[in-house]
Design a protein around this motif. Structure first.
Motif, PDB file in Angstrom:
ATOM      1  N   PRO A  57       1.211  -1.217   0.029  1.00 29.89           N
ATOM      2  CA  PRO A  57       0.152   0.008   0.088  1.00 29.89           C
ATOM      3  C   PRO A  57       0.953   1.337  -0.264  1.00 29.89           C
ATOM      4  N   ARG A 113       1.192  -8.851   0.587  1.00 27.91           N
ATOM      5  CA  ARG A 113       0.016  -8.833  -0.265  1.00 27.91           C
ATOM      6  C   ARG A 113      -1.000  -9.883  -0.005  1.00 27.91           C
ATOM      7  N   SER A 127      -2.831   0.409   6.779  1.00 23.40           N
ATOM      8  CA  SER A 127      -2.529  -0.212   5.500  1.00 23.40           C
ATOM      9  C   SER A 127      -3.673  -1.113   4.932  1.00 23.40           C
ATOM     10  N   CYS A 128      -4.569  -1.693   5.654  1.00 22.96           N
ATOM     11  CA  CYS A 128      -5.676  -2.135   5.241  1.00 22.96           C
ATOM     12  C   CYS A 128      -6.706  -1.153   4.653  1.00 22.96           C
ATOM     13  N   SER A 174      -6.081   1.516   3.228  1.00 25.49           N
ATOM     14  CA  SER A 174      -5.321   2.133   2.079  1.00 25.49           C
ATOM     15  C   SER A 174      -5.723   1.254   0.855  1.00 25.49           C
ATOM     16  N   ARG A 175      -5.969  -0.010   1.185  1.00 23.47           N
ATOM     17  CA  ARG A 175      -6.378  -0.945   0.136  1.00 23.47           C
ATOM     18  C   ARG A 175      -7.841  -1.058  -0.422  1.00 23.47           C
ATOM     19  N   THR A 176      -8.673  -0.580   0.292  1.00 19.61           N
ATOM     20  CA  THR A 176      -9.958  -0.728   0.370  1.00 19.61           C
ATOM     21  C   THR A 176     -10.832   0.547   0.331  1.00 19.61           C
ATOM     22  N   CYS A 201     -12.110  -3.945   6.488  1.00 20.28           N
ATOM     23  CA  CYS A 201     -11.077  -4.134   7.797  1.00 20.28           C
ATOM     24  C   CYS A 201     -11.600  -4.282   9.221  1.00 20.28           C
TER      25      CYS A 201
END
Length: 703
Positions: free
Chosen positions: A113, A335, A613-614, A616-618, A624
């Motif tokens: 991320p 990842r 981080s979680c 920023s991925r979704t 999350c």
């Protein structure tokens, strides 16, 4: 000693045939043992709990081989050509390192991320410049430095070796080469080398023992604490002329004993072993004995096993495999992580088993391919070997390539924009932020202060220097003590002090419990002695505060895993209750003498992943969220021991029902505030938003 003082090398050309005759297959096989143990340890192979000692094997081998090359040249020519030596190091190390660093930057761009890329970019630059060990040593002294997730963490050992390659030849040139003493009297030159190596060995070993025992963060990564291992190999290189006088039986026995020491270290040591320090002497001595045995009995016993084609093949590609394996493991875990059921932080070993196996296979295939397509061709490339200046110039190109890749990663991270992760679904709070992943990551104590001190500091300020609210006349007087999980409640208490006229004193230190038990310092990889000294000083400071109504204790639940038993091993679920009870009995009665109430904050729900981080991925924060059952109330054994130590004064505050009101724990509050700044700490903003609840619960506890 007489045979050592005679020049051991006849003044003939160092031909390719002569080098081939000196080649030792057992050393190549020993490289295979070293790299396999390191890779297996990083992959989480349980029975190789001490696989990290493979790095120490590499250090001894490097000291032996490099010193041998330098001494042979000095014996033949009476001088050392620094340009020739450094040109060979450039061709040997930098092409493949540049390829791995550039590839890691590219993979990070795809797999990691954006919020986590800036730190990787700095790590890449440090690795390219050969100072990764000092970068990670510095990080290990700072709060919440998650160095184990850096895809180039393993470059620390290359930094140690590269710095040795710079310093050791310069020392030899300064003491021997420039004066021409080797031409006039080999015995004088030899004695000087012995004294220098002996001095390095003794001073470095003493520093290693002292800093390891004190828990200094630089002990694990520093050249100053590892140089003795390289010097051990170098000293053995000086003894080569007399090693051939050993009997084959003695050589075979030495090799088997050495194998037992090395393998025993890999099987019996673990991360709780104070290291390097004196413990590193076991694998170092084992490696030395293996090298001694191979001189005279290379075709017998363990030396013959090491010389088998299969370990030699792995040893041949060991440098490449070492470089590739860690980025493959950490990036795969970033990842495709496997969430830890107990809410502990995700590491490379916590990736799904299938992912770990796939990463190891990919790393070995990359190692073989890059060894034959890059490492070997560049090492022997005629256009480089023909000119030392050209080798140096291309060395600059390789380093520049790595730095450009690091800069590209940093720029791409800076350009990545963010939007708030959730719309406000309740009346907005008067607390500012955090509403984006980057704001959440930054919503934390900024730097170490005298009141929230760094890992290495033991000093504690006077109480008035760590006071919030009025010096006199406060409606309540409270002291907040503990680790970072105590510090996370300071925003709430500070706001309560402002709104209600309280006086709040605060002293905190990362990963340092107030309970009197020794702790393993995960970042420094040794006993956290600075915590023990700081804790004693805090107890003295608290005794100076008059009129305390309550002492509030914050601490995370992971002490059940990192508390140390009397024998130096880590606590287990079976031993933590007794260990914590004994420590609490030494601490909580003293706290109860200083204040009528000792209030322990139950540890907060623990996400099994890094929340910013979680997020920023979704685009959907609910993705999350995490399950309540396995991630809450994990500190029951600690609470029970603390309550028993001072039952009359003891109280608890448990805000779990508010932080996680349902079976699925959210990571964004109804007011749109991101609740966690990592995998276990509340953001400062969310903590402040809980000030009314905190004040209410603490008032009840003080009644």
């Amino acid at each position: 000693m007489a045979s050592l003082l005679v020049n051991p090398t006849t003044p003939v050309a160092d031909s390719r045939r002569a080098r081939r005759d000196r080649f030792r297959g057992d050393i190549e096989g020993l490289r295979a043992v070293a790299v396999t143990s390191v890779v297996a340890f990083h992959a989480g192979v349980g029975f190789l709990s001490g696989g990290f000692v493979g790095v120490d094997v590499f250090f001894v081998l490097s000291g032996f081989l490099i010193t041998g090359l330098l001494v042979d040249e000095l014996a033949r020519t009476g001088r050392i050509s620094l340009t020739h030596f450094y040109a060979r190091r450039v061709r040997r190390l930098l092409p493949l390192a540049a390829l791995v660093l550039a590839s890691t930057a590219a993979a990070t761009q795809v797999l990691v991320p954006a919020i986590d890329r800036a730190g990787v970019a700095v790590d890449l630059a440090a690795a390219a410049l050969g100072v990764a060990n000092w970068r990670f040593a510095l990080e290990a002294t700072q709060y919440m430095a998650d160095t184990d997730k850096s895809p180039v963490l393993h470059f620390w050992s290359l930094g140690v070796e590269e710095q040795f390659y710079v310093v050791w030849p310069l020392l030899l040139v300064a003491l021997i080469g420039m004066s021409g003493v080797a031409r006039r009297s080999w015995s004088v030159a030899f004695r000087r080398m012995v004294w220098v190596l002996g001095g390095v060995f003794v001073v470095s070993l003493l520093l290693s023992v002292q800093q390891t025992s004190s828990g200094a963060a630089g002990a694990y990564y520093g050249l100053h604490t590892r140089a003795w291992e390289l010097a051990a190999g170098g000293g053995l290189a000086l003894l080569r002329p007399v090693l051939g006088e050993l009997t084959r039986r003695a050589a075979t026995g030495a090799a088997w004993l050495g194998a037992a020491l090395v393998v025993g270290s890999m099987l019996l040591m673990d991360e709780a072993t104070p290291f390097p320090g004196i413990a590193a002497a076991v694998p170092v001595l084992g490696t030395v004995l293996l090298l001694v045995g191979g001189v005279k009995a290379g075709d017998r016993g363990v030396s013959a096993l090491l010389s088998h084609p299969w370990p030699r093949f792995v040893g041949r590609v060991s440098y490449a495999w070492y470089l590739w394996h860690w980025p493959c493991l950490t990036l795969a875990a970033a990842r495709w992580p496997e969430d830890a059921a107990d809410g502990s932080a995700t590491t490379a070993a916590h990736a799904r088993p299938a992912v770990v196996v796939a990463a190891l296979v990919v790393s070995f295939l990359l190692a073989v391919a890059s060894h034959y397509l890059v490492e070997q061709p560049m090492r022997a490339a005629p256009f480089l070997a023909a000119s030392r200046r050209r080798s140096a110039q291309w060395g600059g190109v390789f380093v520049a390539t790595s730095l450009v890749a690091a800069c590209g990663l940093a720029v791409s991270t800076k350009l990545a924009g963010e939007q708030p992760v959730a719309a406000v679904v309740e009346a907005s709070t008067d607390v500012k932020g955090p509403r984006t992943p980057s704001e959440a990551r930054a919503s934390r104590p900024k730097d170490s202060t005298p009141c929230y001190t760094g890992y290495a500091t033991t000093d504690v300020p006077e109480p008035q220097d760590c006071r919030i609210g009025p010096a006199d006349g406060g409606t309540r007087t409270i002291a907040l003590l503990g680790d970072s999980h105590a510090q996370q409640w300071l925003p709430a208490l500070a706001r309560a002090a402002k709104e209600k006229g309280w006086t709040v004193y605060h002293f905190a230190k990362p990963s340092c419990t107030m309970t009197d038990v020794p702790i393993f310092h995960v970042q420094a990889k040794g006993r956290y002695t600075a915590c023990e000294q700081w804790r004693a000083n805090v107890m003295d400071r608290v005794a100076q505060i008059d009129g305390l109504d309550a002492i509030v204790i914050g601490r995370w639940k992971d002490y059940k895993d990192i508390a140390l038993q009397a024998d130096g091993s880590r606590a287990t679920p079976e031993t933590i209750s007794d260990l914590w009870a004994a420590g609490s009995s030494r601490t909580y009665p003293r706290l109860a003498e200083a204040a009528p109430r000792v209030v322990v904050m139950t540890d907060t729900p623990r996400p099994p992943h890094d929340v910013p981080s979680c997020l920023s991925r979704t685009d959907e924060p609910a993705g999350c969220a995490f399950d309540r059952t396995a991630t809450t109330h994990q500190d029951g054994a600690l609470l029970a021991a603390e309550r028993a130590a001072a039952p009359k004064a003891f109280r608890t505050i448990d805000l779990t029902p508010v932080i996680c009101p349902q079976q699925s724990c959210p990571v964004v509050s109804p007011a749109g505030l991101i609740m966690y700044r990592d995998s276990n700490h509340l953001t400062d903003g969310y903590s402040e938003s809980l000030w009314k609840l905190m004040a209410s619960e603490l008032t009840k506890a003080m009644a």
